[in-house]
Motif scaffolding. Structure first.
Motif, PDB file in Angstrom:
ATOM      1  N   GLY A 147      83.288  32.411  46.355  1.00  0.00           N
ATOM      2  CA  GLY A 147      81.989  32.788  46.880  1.00  0.00           C
ATOM      3  C   GLY A 147      82.053  33.897  47.915  1.00  0.00           C
ATOM      4  N   ASP A 155      79.646  38.027  44.622  1.00  0.00           N
ATOM      5  CA  ASP A 155      78.351  37.872  45.279  1.00  0.00           C
ATOM      6  C   ASP A 155      77.391  36.980  44.489  1.00  0.00           C
ATOM      7  OD1 ASP A 155      77.309  39.484  43.233  1.00  0.00           O
ATOM      8  OD2 ASP A 155      77.371  41.300  44.448  1.00  0.00           O
ATOM      9  N   TYR A 156      76.234  36.727  45.099  1.00  0.00           N
ATOM     10  CA  TYR A 156      75.254  35.822  44.510  1.00  0.00           C
ATOM     11  C   TYR A 156      74.793  36.320  43.140  1.00  0.00           C
ATOM     12  CZ  TYR A 156      70.956  33.184  43.808  1.00  0.00           C
ATOM     13  OH  TYR A 156      69.984  32.380  43.273  1.00  0.00           O
ATOM     14  N   ASP A 157      74.561  37.603  43.015  1.00  0.00           N
ATOM     15  CA  ASP A 157      74.098  38.164  41.756  1.00  0.00           C
ATOM     16  C   ASP A 157      75.119  37.918  40.647  1.00  0.00           C
ATOM     17  OD1 ASP A 157      72.149  39.817  40.243  1.00  0.00           O
ATOM     18  OD2 ASP A 157      73.812  41.233  40.135  1.00  0.00           O
ATOM     19  N   HIS A 169      77.294  35.421  40.553  1.00  0.00           N
ATOM     20  CA  HIS A 169      77.241  33.997  40.229  1.00  0.00           C
ATOM     21  C   HIS A 169      76.070  33.681  39.292  1.00  0.00           C
ATOM     22  CE1 HIS A 169      80.213  33.314  43.389  1.00  0.00           C
ATOM     23  NE2 HIS A 169      80.295  32.058  42.977  1.00  0.00           N
ATOM     24  N   TYR A 212      79.719  25.915  48.273  1.00  0.00           N
ATOM     25  CA  TYR A 212      79.160  27.248  48.064  1.00  0.00           C
ATOM     26  C   TYR A 212      77.833  27.372  48.811  1.00  0.00           C
ATOM     27  CZ  TYR A 212      77.147  31.288  45.672  1.00  0.00           C
ATOM     28  OH  TYR A 212      76.564  32.506  45.387  1.00  0.00           O
ATOM     29  N   GLY A 213      77.719  28.365  49.670  1.00  0.00           N
ATOM     30  CA  GLY A 213      76.608  28.469  50.605  1.00  0.00           C
ATOM     31  C   GLY A 213      75.250  28.672  49.983  1.00  0.00           C
ATOM     32  N   GLN A 214      75.171  29.277  48.793  1.00  0.00           N
ATOM     33  CA  GLN A 214      73.880  29.535  48.153  1.00  0.00           C
ATOM     34  C   GLN A 214      73.660  28.641  46.928  1.00  0.00           C
ATOM     35  OE1 GLN A 214      74.632  34.057  48.305  1.00  0.00           O
ATOM     36  NE2 GLN A 214      72.409  33.937  48.527  1.00  0.00           N
ATOM     37  N   ASP A 241      72.039  25.742  46.554  1.00  0.00           N
ATOM     38  CA  ASP A 241      70.673  25.253  46.344  1.00  0.00           C
ATOM     39  C   ASP A 241      69.784  26.342  45.743  1.00  0.00           C
ATOM     40  OD1 ASP A 241      71.456  22.825  47.352  1.00  0.00           O
ATOM     41  OD2 ASP A 241      70.664  23.185  49.366  1.00  0.00           O
ATOM     42  N   GLU A 242      69.921  27.556  46.246  1.00  0.00           N
ATOM     43  CA  GLU A 242      69.145  28.676  45.715  1.00  0.00           C
ATOM     44  C   GLU A 242      69.505  28.948  44.259  1.00  0.00           C
ATOM     45  OE1 GLU A 242      68.565  33.464  46.639  1.00  0.00           O
ATOM     46  OE2 GLU A 242      69.672  32.191  48.051  1.00  0.00           O
ATOM     47  N   LEU A 243      70.790  28.893  43.965  1.00  0.00           N
ATOM     48  CA  LEU A 243      71.268  29.144  42.611  1.00  0.00           C
ATOM     49  C   LEU A 243      70.744  28.088  41.635  1.00  0.00           C
ATOM     50  CD1 LEU A 243      73.257  31.177  41.227  1.00  0.00           C
ATOM     51  CD2 LEU A 243      75.016  29.437  41.507  1.00  0.00           C
ATOM     52  N   GLU A 269      67.099  28.487  40.731  1.00  0.00           N
ATOM     53  CA  GLU A 269      66.853  29.503  39.708  1.00  0.00           C
ATOM     54  C   GLU A 269      67.184  28.973  38.319  1.00  0.00           C
ATOM     55  OE1 GLU A 269      66.874  33.512  40.129  1.00  0.00           O
ATOM     56  OE2 GLU A 269      67.819  33.616  42.115  1.00  0.00           O
TER      57      GLU A 269
END
Length: 232
Positions: A157, A161-163, A165, A193-195, A197-199, A202
């Protein structure tokens, strides 16, 4: 950064894999669940899962950036990487639980066995080992009943980056008919992984159901859970 933007030369690829038994524990699988199913292991690395799963009635395929290199070169690189990893592990024993493996030597033996099983299968059945650079896979939509992804997403992570992932998750789901399982859910330091919940929000918005499941495998501390994603 994405792997697509950074095609690695062989010296920068770590070619280490897990045994079939480790896979079954990591992903909470039983042998009877494999028979008759099409399965993708991505990234497959030097893992023995595909070799063994095919002998148990599955149609299993591995995909990995490393498979673009000659098998003999990968075999040599794998032995070098195991030796290096074991030397480093001696200095970081506190970050691992020593119940699945009782010693560094037992771990070395298992990593070596996985490598040999993988390399032998690659030599006999090269069509099972498909070169691929995430977040793009060379398979048609819904090709696999089940996709397994170990020690890649979430582990890096801080580097991917988030994109990357999100694109990778969607691509793994694109080639999957029913279910995707990912292990573990933490990075190399054991942090979730810090994001996440956001992932997952989506992915839920894409019509998938997600569930975090405890599994009977935790070598690196904090890695005792996998993510199960069911397509709607």
């Amino acid at each position: 950064m994405s792997l697509e933007e950074n095609r690695l030369d062989l010296s920068r690829i770590v070619f280490i894999g897990r045994t079939f038994d480790e896979y079954m524990a990591m992903f909470g699988l039983a042998e009877e669940e494999l028979k008759g199913r099409t399965i993708l292991d991505c990234p497959g690395g030097a893992c023995a899962f595909t070799a063994r799963a095919n002998t148990l009635g599955a149609t299993a395929v591995s995909a990995d950036i490393a498979y673009g290199y000659p098998v003999r070169s990968l075999a040599e690189k794998g032995l070098e990487d195991i030796a290096h990893a074991m030397a480093q592990l001696d200095k970081a024993r506190a970050g691992f639980k020593w119940d699945y493996f009782s010693s560094v030597e037992e771990l070395r033996a298992n990593r070596t066995r996985a490598l040999r099983e993988c390399v032998s299968d690659m030599e006999r059945y090269p069509e099972r080992y498909v070169p691929a650079v995430m977040p793009v896979l060379p398979f048609e939509d819904g090709r696999f009943d089940l996709t397994l992804s170990a020690h890649f997403l979430f582990m890096y992570g801080d580097r991917l980056d988030y994109d990357f992932h999100l694109k990778s998750l969607r691509e793994l789901l694109r080639v999957t008919r029913s279910e995707l399982r990912i292990y573990p859910l933490v990075d190399l330091s054991g942090k979730r992984y810090g994001q996440m919940d956001e992932l997952l929000a989506e992915i839920a918005g894409d019509g998938c159901t997600t569930e975090e499941v405890q599994v009977p495998y935790e070598f690196q501390k904090g890695t005792g859970h996998m993510l199960k994603i069911i397509k709607g």
